[in-house]
Scaffold this motif. Structure first.
Motif, PDB file in Angstrom:
ATOM      1  N   LYS A   1      27.082  -1.056  51.318  1.00 61.15           N
ATOM      2  CA  LYS A   1      26.025  -1.761  51.522  1.00 61.15           C
ATOM      3  C   LYS A   1      25.299  -1.303  50.187  1.00 61.15           C
ATOM      4  O   LYS A   1      24.465  -2.642  49.533  1.00 61.15           O
ATOM      5  N   LEU A   2      25.099  -0.085  49.812  1.00 58.86           N
ATOM      6  CA  LEU A   2      24.450   0.304  48.716  1.00 58.86           C
ATOM      7  C   LEU A   2      24.769  -0.505  47.233  1.00 58.86           C
ATOM      8  O   LEU A   2      24.248  -0.759  46.400  1.00 58.86           O
ATOM      9  N   TYR A   3      26.089  -0.540  47.372  1.00 56.20           N
ATOM     10  CA  TYR A   3      26.834  -1.210  46.169  1.00 56.20           C
ATOM     11  C   TYR A   3      26.275  -2.547  45.919  1.00 56.20           C
ATOM     12  O   TYR A   3      25.888  -3.350  45.134  1.00 56.20           O
ATOM     13  N   PHE A   4      26.530  -3.572  47.196  1.00 55.18           N
ATOM     14  CA  PHE A   4      25.960  -4.952  47.226  1.00 55.18           C
ATOM     15  C   PHE A   4      24.582  -5.016  47.088  1.00 55.18           C
ATOM     16  O   PHE A   4      24.227  -5.998  46.334  1.00 55.18           O
ATOM     17  N   SER A   5      23.676  -4.067  47.392  1.00 52.93           N
ATOM     18  CA  SER A   5      22.529  -4.127  47.377  1.00 52.93           C
ATOM     19  C   SER A   5      22.075  -3.824  45.736  1.00 52.93           C
ATOM     20  O   SER A   5      21.226  -4.757  45.015  1.00 52.93           O
ATOM     21  N   ALA A   6      22.725  -3.110  45.068  1.00 49.46           N
ATOM     22  CA  ALA A   6      22.684  -2.842  43.651  1.00 49.46           C
ATOM     23  C   ALA A   6      23.014  -3.991  43.057  1.00 49.46           C
ATOM     24  O   ALA A   6      22.413  -4.573  41.960  1.00 49.46           O
ATOM     25  N   MET A   7      24.199  -4.807  43.215  1.00 46.89           N
ATOM     26  CA  MET A   7      24.479  -5.958  42.782  1.00 46.89           C
ATOM     27  C   MET A   7      23.498  -6.993  42.752  1.00 46.89           C
ATOM     28  O   MET A   7      23.313  -7.912  42.023  1.00 46.89           O
ATOM     29  N   SER A   8      22.823  -7.047  43.884  1.00 41.61           N
ATOM     30  CA  SER A   8      21.758  -8.167  44.011  1.00 41.61           C
ATOM     31  C   SER A   8      20.484  -7.773  43.212  1.00 41.61           C
ATOM     32  O   SER A   8      19.471  -8.677  43.343  1.00 41.61           O
ATOM     33  N   MET A   9      20.479  -6.730  42.665  1.00 41.58           N
ATOM     34  CA  MET A   9      19.064  -6.113  42.144  1.00 41.58           C
ATOM     35  C   MET A   9      18.990  -6.490  40.615  1.00 41.58           C
ATOM     36  O   MET A   9      18.304  -5.709  39.923  1.00 41.58           O
ATOM     37  N   ASP A  10      19.889  -7.418  40.175  1.00 40.01           N
ATOM     38  CA  ASP A  10      19.906  -7.782  38.699  1.00 40.01           C
ATOM     39  C   ASP A  10      18.256  -8.066  38.456  1.00 40.01           C
ATOM     40  O   ASP A  10      17.467  -8.903  39.119  1.00 40.01           O
ATOM     41  N   ARG A  11      17.810  -7.854  37.292  1.00 39.73           N
ATOM     42  CA  ARG A  11      16.340  -7.915  37.138  1.00 39.73           C
ATOM     43  C   ARG A  11      16.191  -9.598  36.795  1.00 39.73           C
ATOM     44  O   ARG A  11      16.919 -10.375  36.023  1.00 39.73           O
ATOM     45  N   ARG A  12      14.992  -9.945  37.496  1.00 42.46           N
ATOM     46  CA  ARG A  12      14.527 -11.369  37.350  1.00 42.46           C
ATOM     47  C   ARG A  12      13.444 -11.498  36.399  1.00 42.46           C
ATOM     48  O   ARG A  12      12.625 -10.606  36.505  1.00 42.46           O
ATOM     49  N   ILE A  13      13.689 -12.277  35.554  1.00 45.22           N
ATOM     50  CA  ILE A  13      12.408 -12.343  34.610  1.00 45.22           C
ATOM     51  C   ILE A  13      11.869 -13.667  34.633  1.00 45.22           C
ATOM     52  O   ILE A  13      12.393 -14.857  34.707  1.00 45.22           O
TER      53      ILE A  13
END
Length: 339
Positions: free
Chosen positions: A10-22
């Motif tokens: 869960k943490l892994y996919f949460s991190a993957m989805s948190m790429d910074r949006r500009i």
């Protein structure tokens, strides 16, 4: 053999989805370079790091095609499409004076900024986009900058803003503001350096063929250009240029200018825009750049421009231009091999 539990996945996919949006906020008659320059930096980061890293989105009040000052139209998504999250960056671009006035009081833009500015990791502007942030109270009690032509206007119109009149870009908490158009590139590279590391930042600079990174405190003005239009100090500036290899004191400059040291210091600073000592240092470093671009050997240049040690010269050059003398030589000397 590694094993992962449900929480780990869960943490892994949460991190993957948190790429910074500009999020670049644009409007009719915006400055195209304010968008294309910084967005190229973030896109280069994705390519060089071989991972998403950043998502770039162009937003406007209603979405659709938005015409820049150049006449080129850019497609955008409506502000209402996105809710800002903690890892996002909001950047308001600059534009024509009329366009900035209009967007500063646009209800849709105002409401979206009011709702989302506090949520974002960073809120910033490129060039005159700072006027939009100031108009919406986002720069109150913050140190900020904008294009040199609008510095006085921002200081007069928004007295709650601590206006930095001599900076390429400013960072105050989560507020990032940059000066004239190309400084948005410097600020974007600083963001990448903060998010990841300086190695990535320097690779981006090499890829885009720009300076490795100009520090934010570097002046957006050229005191040399101001000096060249100063009849009062033309002779003393010529004397300085002819004696850069010597140790020069302000008292000597004042004597050459036939003034007392105190009067010379005050009048020179007022007219040229920097102190005599700072002007001398900048002239030394500018001459060093010229020598590096020709056939100058790095190890012998420092004494030719008045530095007492090679280390002192290297540190001063890097602080001024954001890259070492050796790297500058590799980038700019086409007629000689690095020595």
């Amino acid at each position: 053999m590694l094993s992962f539990g449900a929480n780990d996945i869960k943490l892994y996919f949460s991190a993957m989805s948190m790429d910074r949006r500009i999020f670049f906020v644009v409007f009719d008659q915006f400055e195209l370079l304010d968008l294309s320059g910084p967005s190229s930096v973030f896109n280069a980061a994705k390519a060089l790091m071989k991972q998403p890293a950043y998502e770039i989105h162009v937003l406007s009040a209603a979405g659709g095609l938005i015409q820049s000052r150049t006449g080129i139209e850019v497609n955008s998504q409506s502000l209402a499409t996105f809710d800002v999250r903690r890892s996002d960056t909001i950047l308001v671009v600059g534009g024509s004076q009329k366009a900035i006035k209009q967007v500063s009081v646009d209800d849709v833009v105002q409401n979206w900024l009011a709702k989302n500015a506090e949520k974002a990791e960073r809120v910033g502007s490129i060039c005159t986009g700072a006027m939009v942030l100031a108009a919406n109270g986002l720069l109150d009690e913050k140190r900020a900058t904008t294009h040199w032509a609008d510095l006085s206007l921002m200081a007069d119109k928004y007295p709650c803003v601590d206006v930095a009149k001599d900076a390429l870009y400013c960072v105050d908490g989560n507020i990032w503001t940059s000066a004239g158009v190309t400084t948005g590139i410097d600020m974007a590279m600083a963001m990448v350096g903060k998010d990841h590391n300086t190695k990535v930042m320097h690779e981006i600079a090499r890829w885009l063929v720009v300076y490795a990174h100009r520090p934010g405190h570097q002046s957006q003005f050229s005191e040399l250009l101001m000096a060249q239009h100063s009849p009062r100090f033309a002779d003393i500036i010529g004397w300085i240029d002819g004696n850069l290899h010597h140790s020069i004191k302000v008292a000597e400059m004042a004597k050459q200018a036939l003034m007392t040291e105190r009067t010379f210091y005050r009048k020179f600073t007022d007219e040229i825009g920097c102190t005599p000592s700072k002007f001398l240092e900048n002239r030394r470093l500018f001459r060093a750049k010229q020598l590096l671009e020709s056939e100058g050997v790095v190890k012998s240049i420092f004494s030719k421009v008045g530095y007492q040690s090679e280390l002192g010269f290297r540190n001063a050059f890097a602080a001024k231009y954001g890259l070492s003398p050796s790297l500058y030589k590799r980038m700019h000397c086409s007629s000689c091999a690095l020595k």
